[in-house]
Design a protein around this motif. Structure first.
Motif, PDB file in Angstrom:
ATOM      1  N   TYR A 278       0.832  -1.209   0.000  1.00 38.97           N
ATOM      2  CA  TYR A 278       0.000   0.000   0.000  1.00 38.97           C
ATOM      3  C   TYR A 278       0.861   1.253   0.000  1.00 38.97           C
ATOM      4  N   GLU A 279       1.900   1.241   0.824  1.00 35.90           N
ATOM      5  CA  GLU A 279       2.770   2.417   0.922  1.00 35.90           C
ATOM      6  C   GLU A 279       3.464   2.692  -0.409  1.00 35.90           C
ATOM      7  N   GLU A 280       3.970   1.632  -1.051  1.00 33.75           N
ATOM      8  CA  GLU A 280       4.651   1.826  -2.338  1.00 33.75           C
ATOM      9  C   GLU A 280       3.682   2.336  -3.406  1.00 33.75           C
ATOM     10  N   ALA A 281       2.449   1.834  -3.377  1.00 36.60           N
ATOM     11  CA  ALA A 281       1.463   2.223  -4.388  1.00 36.60           C
ATOM     12  C   ALA A 281       0.808   3.564  -4.085  1.00 36.60           C
ATOM     13  N   GLY A 282       0.985   4.060  -2.857  1.00 34.34           N
ATOM     14  CA  GLY A 282       0.376   5.336  -2.475  1.00 34.34           C
ATOM     15  C   GLY A 282      -1.120   5.248  -2.288  1.00 34.34           C
ATOM     16  N   ILE A 283      -1.585   4.087  -1.794  1.00 33.89           N
ATOM     17  CA  ILE A 283      -3.011   3.905  -1.549  1.00 33.89           C
ATOM     18  C   ILE A 283      -3.214   3.339  -0.147  1.00 33.89           C
ATOM     19  N   GLY A 284      -4.461   3.159   0.234  1.00 34.63           N
ATOM     20  CA  GLY A 284      -4.810   2.493   1.470  1.00 34.63           C
ATOM     21  C   GLY A 284      -5.793   1.375   1.196  1.00 34.63           C
ATOM     22  N   PRO A 285      -6.052   0.529   2.192  1.00 34.14           N
ATOM     23  CA  PRO A 285      -6.958  -0.604   1.971  1.00 34.14           C
ATOM     24  C   PRO A 285      -8.361  -0.197   1.559  1.00 34.14           C
ATOM     25  N   ARG A 286      -8.790   0.997   1.912  1.00 29.95           N
ATOM     26  CA  ARG A 286     -10.133   1.441   1.518  1.00 29.95           C
ATOM     27  C   ARG A 286     -10.265   1.611   0.008  1.00 29.95           C
ATOM     28  N   GLU A 287      -9.142   1.763  -0.675  1.00 29.05           N
ATOM     29  CA  GLU A 287      -9.182   1.953  -2.129  1.00 29.05           C
ATOM     30  C   GLU A 287      -9.156   0.642  -2.910  1.00 29.05           C
ATOM     31  N   VAL A 288      -9.014  -0.483  -2.223  1.00 22.08           N
ATOM     32  CA  VAL A 288      -8.959  -1.784  -2.889  1.00 22.08           C
ATOM     33  C   VAL A 288     -10.340  -2.158  -3.396  1.00 22.08           C
ATOM     34  N   SER A 289     -10.449  -2.471  -4.687  1.00 21.70           N
ATOM     35  CA  SER A 289     -11.723  -2.866  -5.289  1.00 21.70           C
ATOM     36  C   SER A 289     -12.024  -4.341  -5.059  1.00 21.70           C
ATOM     37  N   PHE A 290     -10.975  -5.166  -5.058  1.00 22.49           N
ATOM     38  CA  PHE A 290     -11.122  -6.609  -4.858  1.00 22.49           C
ATOM     39  C   PHE A 290      -9.760  -7.161  -4.476  1.00 22.49           C
ATOM     40  N   ALA A 291      -9.742  -8.374  -3.925  1.00 18.01           N
ATOM     41  CA  ALA A 291      -8.485  -8.957  -3.466  1.00 18.01           C
ATOM     42  C   ALA A 291      -8.448 -10.444  -3.756  1.00 18.01           C
ATOM     43  N   GLU A 292      -7.271 -10.904  -4.162  1.00 22.62           N
ATOM     44  CA  GLU A 292      -6.975 -12.325  -4.258  1.00 22.62           C
ATOM     45  C   GLU A 292      -6.084 -12.674  -3.071  1.00 22.62           C
ATOM     46  N   VAL A 293      -6.620 -13.435  -2.113  1.00 21.35           N
ATOM     47  CA  VAL A 293      -5.848 -13.773  -0.917  1.00 21.35           C
ATOM     48  C   VAL A 293      -5.606 -15.276  -0.886  1.00 21.35           C
ATOM     49  N   TYR A 294      -4.614 -15.658  -0.101  1.00 20.71           N
ATOM     50  CA  TYR A 294      -4.061 -17.007  -0.139  1.00 20.71           C
ATOM     51  C   TYR A 294      -4.849 -17.938   0.778  1.00 20.71           C
ATOM     52  N   ASP A 295      -5.949 -18.478   0.253  1.00 21.58           N
ATOM     53  CA  ASP A 295      -6.853 -19.302   1.054  1.00 21.58           C
ATOM     54  C   ASP A 295      -6.402 -20.763   1.078  1.00 21.58           C
ATOM     55  N   LEU A 296      -5.236 -21.012   1.690  1.00 17.16           N
ATOM     56  CA  LEU A 296      -4.807 -22.387   1.898  1.00 17.16           C
ATOM     57  C   LEU A 296      -5.872 -23.169   2.656  1.00 17.16           C
ATOM     58  N   SER A 297      -6.584 -22.483   3.529  1.00 16.42           N
ATOM     59  CA  SER A 297      -7.764 -23.043   4.170  1.00 16.42           C
ATOM     60  C   SER A 297      -8.823 -21.954   4.240  1.00 16.42           C
ATOM     61  N   THR A 298     -10.051 -22.370   4.485  1.00 15.46           N
ATOM     62  CA  THR A 298     -11.148 -21.412   4.603  1.00 15.46           C
ATOM     63  C   THR A 298     -10.914 -20.457   5.760  1.00 15.46           C
ATOM     64  N   ALA A 299     -10.383 -20.976   6.871  1.00 18.08           N
ATOM     65  CA  ALA A 299     -10.140 -20.121   8.031  1.00 18.08           C
ATOM     66  C   ALA A 299      -9.071 -19.085   7.744  1.00 18.08           C
ATOM     67  N   LEU A 300      -8.044 -19.468   6.972  1.00 11.47           N
ATOM     68  CA  LEU A 300      -6.969 -18.525   6.663  1.00 11.47           C
ATOM     69  C   LEU A 300      -7.465 -17.362   5.814  1.00 11.47           C
ATOM     70  N   GLU A 301      -8.456 -17.595   4.975  1.00  9.26           N
ATOM     71  CA  GLU A 301      -8.986 -16.469   4.204  1.00  9.26           C
ATOM     72  C   GLU A 301      -9.511 -15.384   5.145  1.00  9.26           C
ATOM     73  N   LEU A 302     -10.210 -15.783   6.191  1.00 12.23           N
ATOM     74  CA  LEU A 302     -10.749 -14.794   7.133  1.00 12.23           C
ATOM     75  C   LEU A 302      -9.619 -14.020   7.802  1.00 12.23           C
ATOM     76  N   ASP A 303      -8.528 -14.713   8.163  1.00 18.07           N
ATOM     77  CA  ASP A 303      -7.373 -14.012   8.738  1.00 18.07           C
ATOM     78  C   ASP A 303      -6.799 -13.001   7.757  1.00 18.07           C
ATOM     79  N   TRP A 304      -6.649 -13.414   6.500  1.00 19.12           N
ATOM     80  CA  TRP A 304      -6.086 -12.529   5.485  1.00 19.12           C
ATOM     81  C   TRP A 304      -6.934 -11.268   5.308  1.00 19.12           C
ATOM     82  N   VAL A 305      -8.241 -11.425   5.268  1.00 24.85           N
ATOM     83  CA  VAL A 305      -9.137 -10.285   5.070  1.00 24.85           C
ATOM     84  C   VAL A 305      -8.867  -9.208   6.119  1.00 24.85           C
ATOM     85  N   GLU A 306      -8.609  -9.630   7.348  1.00 26.02           N
ATOM     86  CA  GLU A 306      -8.305  -8.682   8.422  1.00 26.02           C
ATOM     87  C   GLU A 306      -6.881  -8.157   8.309  1.00 26.02           C
ATOM     88  N   ASP A 307      -5.934  -9.062   8.007  1.00 25.58           N
ATOM     89  CA  ASP A 307      -4.523  -8.652   7.963  1.00 25.58           C
ATOM     90  C   ASP A 307      -4.251  -7.615   6.877  1.00 25.58           C
TER      91      ASP A 307
END
Length: 394
Positions: A278-307
């Motif tokens: 985010y810092e390199e791109a000059g944006i913040g998480p509020r500007e993210v339209s969508f995300a591909e996160v590393y859902d090795l498990s269903t529970a990990l996706e929830l962790d990623w969404v917060e992280d």
């Protein structure tokens, strides 16, 4: 100077039983066609390495260059566990930014064995990965289960929450012709699947897969000379390492006497990866339209969404239940279908994530298109301090 994505290519995920190089070459040729670039015009090629496919996998850059036809291009190969593809992207992007080439090809592919991943290379008692399996009995699903248990203890997440993640991602994957699993599922089917690492069931955990992905990257100046306008821009690539006292294995609450005596870092490792991007791109998480996160498990996706900052800690379940992370929601997560629909093909998966970012930002994702997408985030993590975050914009 900036770097843009001129072309994307993928070989469908599955269990095809063929050499990994076939998947990578097919993806590379598709990416070159998409970019309208001849292989002989590529100044630099980098292959994300696979460690389970013999010597050709270790020297993946040369393997792909030879298969495409020796052209005199400079090459590199790299391995960084699950972040191998993103490290390859970073190497190619950096070379373009340095003015050492105008066009680069990035390729990753894997042919995986049946079942969950095991250590490579025989008995190696000096190798933490080997020790993890032999001394701790911690296969990959075992530590996925530890993360899930921690989430349940901290935030009250339930197996029903985890099942809802699979339902969401399976629906998106059913719309993706490149996915391995293309069938919607119900929460009841997830909860009835065999238990693997309590509380995670078989359908909570991603498979291992064969597959390939490739990108053609170029300088923005080269794209303009070719008459390409509005190309997707790689705004940031983060490959930061953990800050002590993060541990080598990164298991939940795994600590040593020396590490517990030190204050924790400002941000956990996964959060640090995303925020550096985010810092390199000059944006913040509020500007993210969508995300591909590393859902090795269903529970990990929830962790990623917060992280990655899409919601405060403990509130990913609420975001999921409201439909905000589903297709058509406020910030869709894994519109490709994620690893739930693809499985792991380690060198290819971070590249495949950027292929999805590009397709979405181009408006070419078909039935899974995120309307009005302008900023995409892709994140993943491997053991031993490897991980990545990529921000792409249009």
């Amino acid at each position: 100077m900036s770097v843009v994505v001129l072309g994307t290519g993928m070989h469908p995920w599955g269990k095809w039983g063929r050499p990994f190089a076939e998947y990578g070459v097919a993806a590379a040729r598709e990416a070159l066609r998409d970019a309208g670039v001849d292989w002989r015009d590529v100044g630099f090629a980098v292959g994300a390495a696979t460690i389970r496919n013999g010597y050709p996998g270790f020297v993946a850059g040369a393997t792909y260059a030879r298969a495409l036809g020796w052209s005199g291009a400079r090459i590199a190969s790299c391995y960084a566990a699950c972040a191998s593809g993103a490290q390859a992207i970073d190497i190619a992007r950096t070379r373009i930014l340095a003015g050492l080439c105008d066009v680069a090809l990035v390729v990753g592919a894997d042919a995986t064995p049946k079942g969950f991943f095991t250590p490579v290379g025989g008995d190696r008692p000096d190798d933490p990965d080997w020790l993890r399996f032999r001394l701790l009995g911690a296969t990959n699903p075992a530590y996925f289960g530890l993360y899930a248990r921690r989430r349940m203890a901290l935030y009250g997440s339930t197996p029903e929450d985890f099942a809802a993640v699979k339902v969401k991602n399976a629906l998106a994957g059913s719309l993706n012709p490149l996915a391995r699993y293309r069938k919607p599922v119900t929460a009841e089917e997830v909860l009835a699947s065999p238990m693997v690492a309590d509380p995670l069931r078989l359908m909570d955990i991603c498979a291992t897969s064969d597959g390939g992905a490739a990108l053609v990257l170029a300088s923005a100046a080269y794209a303009r000379r070719r008459g390409v306008s509005g190309a997707v821009r790689l705004a940031a690539v983060s490959t930061v390492t953990p800050v002590f006292p993060s541990t080598v294995l990164e298991l939940p609450e795994f600590a040593t006497d020396s590490s517990v005596a030190v204050p924790p870092p400002e941000r956990p490792f996964r959060a640090a990866l995303a925020h550096a991007a985010y810092e390199e791109a000059g944006i913040g998480p509020r500007e993210v339209s969508f995300a591909e996160v590393y859902d090795l498990s269903t529970a990990l996706e929830l962790d990623w969404v917060e992280d990655v900052g899409l919601c405060p800690p403990g509130e990913a379940g609420k975001l999921l239940r409201s439909g905000d992370t589903a297709l058509g929601g406020r910030v869709p997560v894994n519109p490709s279908g994620g690893l739930a629909s693809f499985g792991e093909a380690i060198p290819a998966q971070a590249i495949a994530q950027v292929c999805e970012l590009t397709r979405q930002l181009r408006g070419r994702a078909g039935a899974r298109q995120v309307e009005g997408a302008r900023v995409g985030l892709a994140v993943n993590q491997g053991l031993f301090g490897h991980g990545s975050a990529v921000v792409a914009t249009r």
